[in-house]
Design a protein around this motif. Structure first.
Motif, short mmCIF file in Angstrom:
data_model
loop_
_atom_site.label_atom_id
_atom_site.label_comp_id
_atom_site.label_asym_id
_atom_site.label_seq_id
_atom_site.Cartn_x
_atom_site.Cartn_y
_atom_site.Cartn_z
N VAL A 131 -5.59 3.66 -3.56
CA VAL A 131 -4.65 2.80 -4.31
C VAL A 131 -4.26 3.47 -5.63
CG1 VAL A 131 -4.43 0.61 -5.54
CG2 VAL A 131 -5.42 0.66 -3.25
N ASP A 132 -5.22 4.09 -6.31
CA ASP A 132 -4.92 4.79 -7.57
C ASP A 132 -3.90 5.91 -7.33
OD1 ASP A 132 -6.68 3.15 -8.88
OD2 ASP A 132 -8.35 4.58 -8.82
N GLU A 133 -4.03 6.61 -6.21
CA GLU A 133 -3.11 7.70 -5.89
C GLU A 133 -1.70 7.17 -5.63
OE1 GLU A 133 -2.51 11.30 -6.25
OE2 GLU A 133 -4.60 11.16 -5.56
N VAL A 134 -1.61 6.04 -4.92
CA VAL A 134 -0.30 5.45 -4.65
C VAL A 134 0.35 4.98 -5.96
CG1 VAL A 134 0.91 3.57 -3.47
CG2 VAL A 134 -0.94 4.77 -2.31
N GLN A 135 -0.43 4.36 -6.83
CA GLN A 135 0.11 3.92 -8.12
C GLN A 135 0.54 5.10 -8.98
OE1 GLN A 135 -3.18 1.54 -9.51
NE2 GLN A 135 -2.37 -0.35 -8.61
N LEU B 131 -8.27 22.07 -6.43
CA LEU B 131 -7.09 22.80 -5.95
C LEU B 131 -5.84 21.92 -6.01
CD1 LEU B 131 -8.66 24.60 -2.84
CD2 LEU B 131 -8.05 25.63 -5.04
N GLU B 132 -6.00 20.65 -5.72
CA GLU B 132 -4.86 19.74 -5.82
C GLU B 132 -4.35 19.65 -7.26
OE1 GLU B 132 -6.25 16.72 -2.18
OE2 GLU B 132 -6.32 16.09 -4.27
N ASN B 133 -5.26 19.61 -8.21
CA ASN B 133 -4.85 19.55 -9.62
C ASN B 133 -4.14 20.82 -10.05
OD1 ASN B 133 -5.99 16.99 -9.93
ND2 ASN B 133 -7.98 17.81 -10.54
N VAL B 134 -4.56 21.95 -9.49
CA VAL B 134 -3.89 23.22 -9.80
C VAL B 134 -2.45 23.19 -9.29
CG1 VAL B 134 -3.86 25.68 -9.31
CG2 VAL B 134 -6.01 24.57 -9.87
N LEU C 276 -0.01 13.51 -1.29
CA LEU C 276 -1.44 13.31 -1.59
C LEU C 276 -1.90 11.90 -1.23
CD1 LEU C 276 -2.09 15.13 -4.99
CD2 LEU C 276 -2.80 15.81 -2.70
N THR C 277 -0.97 10.92 -1.27
CA THR C 277 -1.37 9.56 -0.88
C THR C 277 -1.82 9.52 0.57
OG1 THR C 277 0.92 8.99 -0.26
CG2 THR C 277 0.24 8.57 -2.54
N GLU C 278 -1.19 10.33 1.41
CA GLU C 278 -1.60 10.40 2.82
C GLU C 278 -2.99 11.01 2.95
OE1 GLU C 278 0.06 12.13 7.12
OE2 GLU C 278 1.26 12.30 5.28
N THR C 279 -3.28 12.03 2.12
CA THR C 279 -4.61 12.64 2.13
C THR C 279 -5.67 11.62 1.72
OG1 THR C 279 -3.64 14.79 1.56
CG2 THR C 279 -6.00 14.52 1.20
N ARG C 280 -5.41 10.86 0.65
CA ARG C 280 -6.37 9.86 0.19
C ARG C 280 -6.56 8.76 1.25
NH1 ARG C 280 -6.22 13.21 -3.54
NH2 ARG C 280 -7.55 14.12 -1.93
N PHE C 281 -5.48 8.41 1.96
CA PHE C 281 -5.60 7.37 2.98
C PHE C 281 -6.49 7.84 4.13
CE2 PHE C 281 -4.08 5.39 6.95
CZ PHE C 281 -4.38 4.08 6.67
N LYS C 282 -6.31 9.07 4.57
CA LYS C 282 -7.14 9.60 5.66
C LYS C 282 -8.60 9.67 5.23
CE LYS C 282 -3.51 12.33 7.91
NZ LYS C 282 -3.04 13.69 8.27
N SER D 109 8.48 4.27 2.74
CA SER D 109 8.19 4.55 4.14
C SER D 109 6.71 4.86 4.35
CB SER D 109 9.06 5.73 4.61
OG SER D 109 8.76 6.08 5.94
N LYS D 110 6.12 5.62 3.42
CA LYS D 110 4.69 5.93 3.51
C LYS D 110 3.85 4.66 3.41
CE LYS D 110 4.35 10.51 3.69
NZ LYS D 110 3.60 11.23 4.75
N ILE D 111 4.22 3.78 2.48
CA ILE D 111 3.45 2.55 2.29
C ILE D 111 3.50 1.69 3.55
CG2 ILE D 111 3.43 0.35 1.02
CD1 ILE D 111 4.22 1.89 -1.47
N GLU D 112 4.63 1.63 4.21
CA GLU D 112 4.73 0.88 5.46
C GLU D 112 3.79 1.45 6.52
OE1 GLU D 112 8.86 1.05 6.36
OE2 GLU D 112 9.41 -0.57 4.99
N GLU D 113 3.68 2.78 6.59
CA GLU D 113 2.74 3.40 7.52
C GLU D 113 1.30 3.05 7.16
OE1 GLU D 113 3.42 7.57 7.57
OE2 GLU D 113 5.50 7.41 8.26
N TYR D 114 1.00 3.07 5.87
CA TYR D 114 -0.37 2.75 5.43
C TYR D 114 -0.72 1.30 5.74
CZ TYR D 114 0.33 7.08 2.80
OH TYR D 114 0.61 8.37 2.44
#
Length: 244
Positions: free
Chosen positions: A78-82, A31-34, A53-59, A106-111
């Motif tokens: 990490v692949d998603e962030v890159q 669904l994400e790819n769609v 999506l980086t937040e989803t992968r982190f959770k 800002s997201k990276i600082e939270e991660y």
């Protein structure tokens, strides 16, 4: 229409909180790819969704580490962030790119903050392996011979009987060894802690690259603005000279 879309809606609901290894996780990624394919018509919207999506992968990675002691999700994260970083760099609009860079930073600082907390929890869960302590040696006690006095001089007691030796046998403490399962658990927890540390270092590098790229773009923009101002000033001076 309701009955036609009901199975699709149920799949979305069931796959929303799934993690790698779950039955509905492939549905979630599909669904994400769609959505990503549909958002390709608007690069800014695609970047915004990719950043979320980086937040989803982190959770997902966080859940795998805490519930299953599995660090495989960190690599996917990490692949998603890159991937989001690459999408941001491809934006042609300076304003949209700057906004996207600031959001991703800002997201990276939270991660990074979340990974520090996760690392502390992981290190606290590392069990202590009991070690054996060798017993301290106990000295052998040998009684000294009783002296005898002859003509006012002290002479050692001569006897054909051998002097008994009293030996105190040491009490050996039980030796405790770690079981194979305990050793394996310690090794796995240490590997997870090391993977978290490497993930933090990778995020720090991505953050620095984003900041350097943003500063470089702003510097180039200022230089172009200065050149344009000088051209305008030169044109105005030429017009004034022609009038005079």
């Amino acid at each position: 229409i309701l009955f036609a879309f009901l199975p699709f809606t149920v799949l979305i609901f069931l796959s929303q909180d799934s993690v790698p290894g779950d039955l509905f996780y492939p549905v979630k990624r599909g669904l994400e790819n769609v959505v990503l394919a549909a958002a390709s018509v608007n690069p800014a919207a695609r970047v915004a969704f990719r950043t979320n999506l980086t937040e989803t992968r982190f959770k997902e990675a966080q859940s795998l580490v805490l519930s299953k002691s599995n660090a495989s999700g960190l690599s996917t994260f990490v692949d998603e962030v890159q991937g989001a970083q690459l999408e941001v760099a491809n934006l042609t609009s300076d304003t949209e790119r700057k906004t996207a860079e600031e959001k991703l930073i800002s997201k990276i600082e939270e991660y990074q903050s979340g990974l520090s907390t996760l690392q502390v929890k992981t290190e606290q869960n590392i069990p202590l392996i009991p070690t054996s302590i060798p017993p301290s040696p106990t000295p052998t006690v040998i009684p000294s011979p009783t002296p005898r006095i002859v003509n006012g001089q002290s002479l050692p007691q001569l006897s054909s009987t051998p002097i008994p030796t009293i030996t105190i046998a040491p009490t050996l403490a039980p030796i405790t060894q770690a079981t194979p399962s305990e050793s394996t658990q310690v090794s796995e927890q240490k590997k997870i802690a090391e993977t978290i540390k490497e993930t933090k270092a990778t995020l720090d590098k991505i953050k620095k690259d984003l900041e350097e790229n943003r500063n470089e773009k702003e510097k180039l923009k200022e230089q172009e603005s200065d050149k344009e101002n000088r051209r305008d000033k030169k044109g105005k001076d030429g017009e004034e000279n022609s009038i005079h």
